[in-house]
Motif scaffolding. Structure first.
Motif, PDB file in Angstrom:
ATOM      1  N   ILE A   7       0.823  -1.208   0.000  1.00 46.73           N
ATOM      2  CA  ILE A   7       0.000   0.000   0.000  1.00 46.73           C
ATOM      3  C   ILE A   7       0.863   1.266   0.000  1.00 46.73           C
ATOM      4  CG2 ILE A   7      -1.779   1.310   1.242  1.00 46.73           C
ATOM      5  CD1 ILE A   7      -2.793  -1.312  -0.041  1.00 46.73           C
ATOM      6  N   PHE A  20       1.328  -6.222   5.021  1.00 48.54           N
ATOM      7  CA  PHE A  20       1.271  -4.780   5.225  1.00 48.54           C
ATOM      8  C   PHE A  20       2.175  -4.352   6.371  1.00 48.54           C
ATOM      9  CE2 PHE A  20      -2.799  -6.427   3.757  1.00 48.54           C
ATOM     10  CZ  PHE A  20      -2.819  -5.863   2.493  1.00 48.54           C
ATOM     11  N   CYS A  25      -2.515   0.396   6.786  1.00 50.40           N
ATOM     12  CA  CYS A  25      -2.387  -0.080   5.411  1.00 50.40           C
ATOM     13  C   CYS A  25      -3.269  -1.306   5.166  1.00 50.40           C
ATOM     14  CB  CYS A  25      -0.926  -0.378   5.084  1.00 50.40           C
ATOM     15  SG  CYS A  25       0.046   1.130   4.837  1.00 50.40           S
ATOM     16  N   ASP A  29      -6.393  -1.510   2.340  1.00 48.89           N
ATOM     17  CA  ASP A  29      -6.563  -2.600   1.399  1.00 48.89           C
ATOM     18  C   ASP A  29      -7.966  -3.207   1.516  1.00 48.89           C
ATOM     19  OD1 ASP A  29      -5.272  -4.609  -0.520  1.00 48.89           O
ATOM     20  OD2 ASP A  29      -6.031  -5.917   1.083  1.00 48.89           O
ATOM     21  N   ARG A  32     -10.561  -1.016  -0.058  1.00 45.00           N
ATOM     22  CA  ARG A  32     -10.532  -1.100  -1.525  1.00 45.00           C
ATOM     23  C   ARG A  32     -11.290  -2.322  -2.018  1.00 45.00           C
ATOM     24  NH1 ARG A  32      -4.216   0.578  -2.737  1.00 45.00           N
ATOM     25  NH2 ARG A  32      -4.438   2.753  -2.135  1.00 45.00           N
ATOM     26  N   TYR A  38     -10.665  -3.086  -6.518  1.00 42.38           N
ATOM     27  CA  TYR A  38      -9.859  -4.099  -7.181  1.00 42.38           C
ATOM     28  C   TYR A  38     -10.647  -4.857  -8.241  1.00 42.38           C
ATOM     29  CZ  TYR A  38      -6.345  -3.491  -3.484  1.00 42.38           C
ATOM     30  OH  TYR A  38      -5.391  -2.986  -2.650  1.00 42.38           O
TER      31      TYR A  38
END
Length: 52
Positions: A7, A20, A25, A29, A32, A38
């Motif tokens: 990240i 991570f 971080c 993720d 996302r 993604y």
């Protein structure tokens, strides 16, 4: 080659949050994934969109 956080790409992974560097971080993720960041673009039509 030293691996870096995927990240922030600044720090090496923390064993508690690997791959991570921190919970921050890892949470970025996860967010996302939840919001479709993604997703792979496709031309397929989703069933709900056919009815419009």
């Amino acid at each position: 080659m030293m691996s870096l956080c995927p990240i922030c790409r600044r720090q090496k992974p923390d064993p508690a949050y690997k791959p991570f560097c921190s919970k921050r971080c890892a949470d970025i993720d996860l967010q996302r994934w939840f919001t479709g960041g993604y997703a792979i673009p496709t031309d397929d039509v989703v069933e709900d969109e056919k009815d419009r």
